[in-house]
Design a protein around this motif. Structure first.
Motif, short mmCIF file in Angstrom:
data_model
loop_
_atom_site.label_atom_id
_atom_site.label_comp_id
_atom_site.label_asym_id
_atom_site.label_seq_id
_atom_site.Cartn_x
_atom_site.Cartn_y
_atom_site.Cartn_z
N ARG A 1 -56.20 -46.54 11.48
CA ARG A 1 -56.22 -45.38 10.33
C ARG A 1 -55.60 -43.54 10.49
NH1 ARG A 1 -61.89 -43.16 6.76
NH2 ARG A 1 -61.89 -41.73 9.38
N LEU A 2 -54.42 -44.33 10.01
CA LEU A 2 -54.77 -42.70 9.98
C LEU A 2 -54.67 -41.65 9.14
CD1 LEU A 2 -50.04 -43.67 10.08
CD2 LEU A 2 -51.86 -43.72 11.57
N SER A 3 -54.68 -40.31 9.83
CA SER A 3 -55.36 -39.30 8.87
C SER A 3 -54.28 -38.73 8.62
CB SER A 3 -57.04 -38.59 9.66
OG SER A 3 -57.44 -39.70 10.06
N CYS A 4 -54.41 -37.38 8.28
CA CYS A 4 -53.64 -36.59 7.21
C CYS A 4 -55.03 -35.15 7.14
CB CYS A 4 -52.54 -36.97 6.62
SG CYS A 4 -51.24 -35.27 6.21
N ALA A 5 -54.89 -34.49 8.03
CA ALA A 5 -55.51 -32.67 7.05
C ALA A 5 -54.33 -31.94 6.75
CB ALA A 5 -55.86 -32.54 9.09
N ALA A 6 -54.93 -31.52 5.74
CA ALA A 6 -54.17 -30.60 5.29
C ALA A 6 -55.16 -28.73 5.16
CB ALA A 6 -53.68 -30.62 3.83
N SER A 7 -53.80 -27.90 5.36
CA SER A 7 -54.82 -26.94 5.34
C SER A 7 -54.22 -25.66 3.83
CB SER A 7 -54.08 -25.31 6.19
OG SER A 7 -53.13 -25.57 5.90
N GLY A 8 -54.30 -25.00 3.10
CA GLY A 8 -54.19 -24.56 2.27
C GLY A 8 -55.41 -24.61 1.25
N ARG A 9 -55.74 -23.84 -0.27
CA ARG A 9 -55.79 -23.64 -1.00
C ARG A 9 -55.60 -25.11 -2.03
NH1 ARG A 9 -55.82 -17.62 -3.19
NH2 ARG A 9 -54.08 -17.85 -2.71
N THR A 10 -56.26 -25.64 -3.27
CA THR A 10 -56.31 -25.75 -4.07
C THR A 10 -55.48 -27.22 -3.59
OG1 THR A 10 -53.81 -25.48 -4.00
CG2 THR A 10 -55.85 -24.17 -5.53
N PHE A 11 -55.95 -28.20 -2.62
CA PHE A 11 -55.70 -29.62 -1.91
C PHE A 11 -55.30 -30.35 -3.24
CE2 PHE A 11 -54.86 -32.36 0.65
CZ PHE A 11 -55.30 -33.42 0.84
N ASN A 12 -56.57 -30.22 -4.16
CA ASN A 12 -56.93 -31.46 -5.13
C ASN A 12 -55.82 -31.26 -6.21
OD1 ASN A 12 -58.06 -29.70 -6.26
ND2 ASN A 12 -59.68 -30.11 -7.05
N SER A 13 -55.03 -30.55 -6.06
CA SER A 13 -53.26 -30.12 -6.83
C SER A 13 -52.26 -31.29 -6.44
CB SER A 13 -53.45 -28.68 -7.49
OG SER A 13 -54.89 -28.23 -8.36
N TYR A 14 -52.61 -31.32 -4.84
CA TYR A 14 -51.65 -31.21 -4.43
C TYR A 14 -51.15 -33.24 -4.66
CZ TYR A 14 -50.24 -27.42 -3.01
OH TYR A 14 -49.63 -25.73 -2.86
N THR A 15 -50.65 -34.23 -4.55
CA THR A 15 -50.20 -35.84 -4.60
C THR A 15 -49.63 -35.24 -3.43
OG1 THR A 15 -49.03 -35.56 -6.96
CG2 THR A 15 -48.31 -37.24 -5.47
N MET A 16 -50.20 -36.82 -2.56
CA MET A 16 -50.36 -37.02 -1.29
C MET A 16 -49.83 -38.68 -0.62
SD MET A 16 -51.44 -34.25 0.23
CE MET A 16 -51.15 -34.76 1.99
N ALA A 17 -48.51 -38.08 -0.18
CA ALA A 17 -47.77 -39.24 0.26
C ALA A 17 -47.89 -39.88 1.86
CB ALA A 17 -46.86 -39.55 -0.38
N TRP A 18 -47.60 -40.78 2.12
CA TRP A 18 -47.28 -41.37 3.46
C TRP A 18 -45.77 -42.37 3.49
CZ3 TRP A 18 -50.00 -40.50 8.01
CH2 TRP A 18 -50.99 -39.64 7.80
N PHE A 19 -44.77 -41.34 4.12
CA PHE A 19 -43.29 -42.18 4.65
C PHE A 19 -43.35 -42.95 6.26
CE2 PHE A 19 -41.39 -41.03 0.88
CZ PHE A 19 -42.35 -40.27 0.09
N ARG A 20 -42.05 -43.48 5.78
CA ARG A 20 -42.14 -44.11 8.05
C ARG A 20 -40.56 -44.34 8.02
NH1 ARG A 20 -45.04 -50.27 7.13
NH2 ARG A 20 -42.91 -50.71 6.11
N GLN A 21 -40.95 -44.20 9.56
CA GLN A 21 -39.15 -43.73 10.37
C GLN A 21 -38.78 -44.40 10.66
OE1 GLN A 21 -36.83 -40.46 9.98
NE2 GLN A 21 -35.04 -41.13 9.63
N ALA A 22 -38.12 -45.69 10.80
CA ALA A 22 -38.56 -46.40 12.46
C ALA A 22 -37.01 -46.11 12.78
CB ALA A 22 -38.04 -47.95 11.94
#
Length: 123
Positions: free
Chosen positions: A19-40
């Protein structure tokens, strides 16, 4: 401005889970689309999954559909990627990303990026 710190990568055997986690700082987090990408190594960065600000909608790459689940906890300003049935070809550096409202699988739509966390799946 949003700062992202992703974590949770590691070495796992094929068939295992992480399970990967991504912690964000800043306000209005719930206004942001979040995504995961990967690079091999030697490959382009590719889309894995995305989730809208309220968590109501998700989007997955065909290669991970049914195996990975993206979720978020807006009270903790954190997005997760639960990865199961891992395959050797899932080996990559995984990056979380954020943008203000565009629900997209295109990396160029994302303005903020984590530093990346290495996932290695042994066959």
């Amino acid at each position: 401005q949003v700062q992202l710190a992703d974590s949770g990568g590691g070495l796992v055997q094929a068939g295992g889970s992480l399970r990967l986690s991504c912690a964000a700082s800043g306000r209005t987090f719930n206004s942001y689309t979040m995504a995961w990408f990967r690079q091999a190594p030697g490959n382009e960065r590719e889309f894995v999954a995305a989730i809208t600000g309220n968590g109501a909608n998700t989007l997955y790459a065909d290669s991970v559909k049914g195996r990975f689940i993206i979720s978020r906890d807006n009270t903790k300003k954190t997005v997760f990627l639960q990865m199961t049935s891992l395959k050797f070809e899932d080996t990559a550096v995984y990056y979380c990303a954020a943008n203000f409202g565009t629900f997209s699988r295109t990396q160029y739509d994302y303005d903020y990026w984590g530093q990346g966390t290495q996932v290695t799946v042994s066959s």
